[in-house]
Design a protein around this motif. Structure first.
Motif, PDB file in Angstrom:
ATOM      1  N   VAL A   3       0.883  -1.161   0.000  1.00  0.00           N
ATOM      2  CA  VAL A   3       0.000   0.000   0.000  1.00  0.00           C
ATOM      3  C   VAL A   3       0.923   1.213   0.000  1.00  0.00           C
ATOM      4  CG1 VAL A   3      -1.733   1.277   1.314  1.00  0.00           C
ATOM      5  CG2 VAL A   3      -1.812  -1.222   1.258  1.00  0.00           C
ATOM      6  N   ALA A  22      -2.670   1.067  -3.897  1.00  0.00           N
ATOM      7  CA  ALA A  22      -2.090  -0.221  -3.527  1.00  0.00           C
ATOM      8  C   ALA A  22      -1.897  -1.092  -4.754  1.00  0.00           C
ATOM      9  CB  ALA A  22      -2.983  -0.921  -2.509  1.00  0.00           C
ATOM     10  N   GLU A  27      -5.902  -5.097  -0.895  1.00  0.00           N
ATOM     11  CA  GLU A  27      -4.969  -4.461   0.045  1.00  0.00           C
ATOM     12  C   GLU A  27      -5.394  -3.022   0.351  1.00  0.00           C
ATOM     13  OE1 GLU A  27      -0.553  -5.846  -0.717  1.00  0.00           O
ATOM     14  OE2 GLU A  27      -1.579  -5.310  -2.578  1.00  0.00           O
TER      15      GLU A  27
END
Length: 99
Positions: A3, A22, A27
């Motif tokens: 991220v 990300a 995520e």
């Protein structure tokens, strides 16, 4: 997988804001949930799938493992991350993605 949060440079409503992107949407949404950001804040944009973060949320994201990227120092990396974020756009009109 990572991220990323860019520099908090966008001035809006008297505050500085950053973008969180990300490698995968899973995520991205997981980090947003850990930060207490509601899914409705997700920006499903042609310019790139992201969440907007205040400077304070950016600091929390970094504490939780997000990678700081700088549009000034890490230009090639930032461009690659933005290309990836753009590829994650649903193709729907901005803001019309059903989650």
């Amino acid at each position: 997988m990572s991220v990323y949060v860019d520099d908090a440079v966008t001035l809006w409503r008297g505050r500085r804001w950053a973008h969180m992107m990300a490698d995968t949407l899973d995520e991205l949404h997981a980090m947003a949930a850990r930060l207490g950001i509601p899914r409705r804040a997700f920006q499903d944009k042609r310019s790139g799938a992201h969440y907007d973060l205040t400077e304070e949320l950016r600091a929390q994201a970094l504490e939780q493992g997000a990678v700081a990227i700088s549009r000034h120092r890490d230009r090639d990396q930032v461009r690659a991350i933005i290309r990836l974020a753009r590829s994650q756009w649903s193709g729907a009109a901005d803001g019309e993605r059903s989650l």
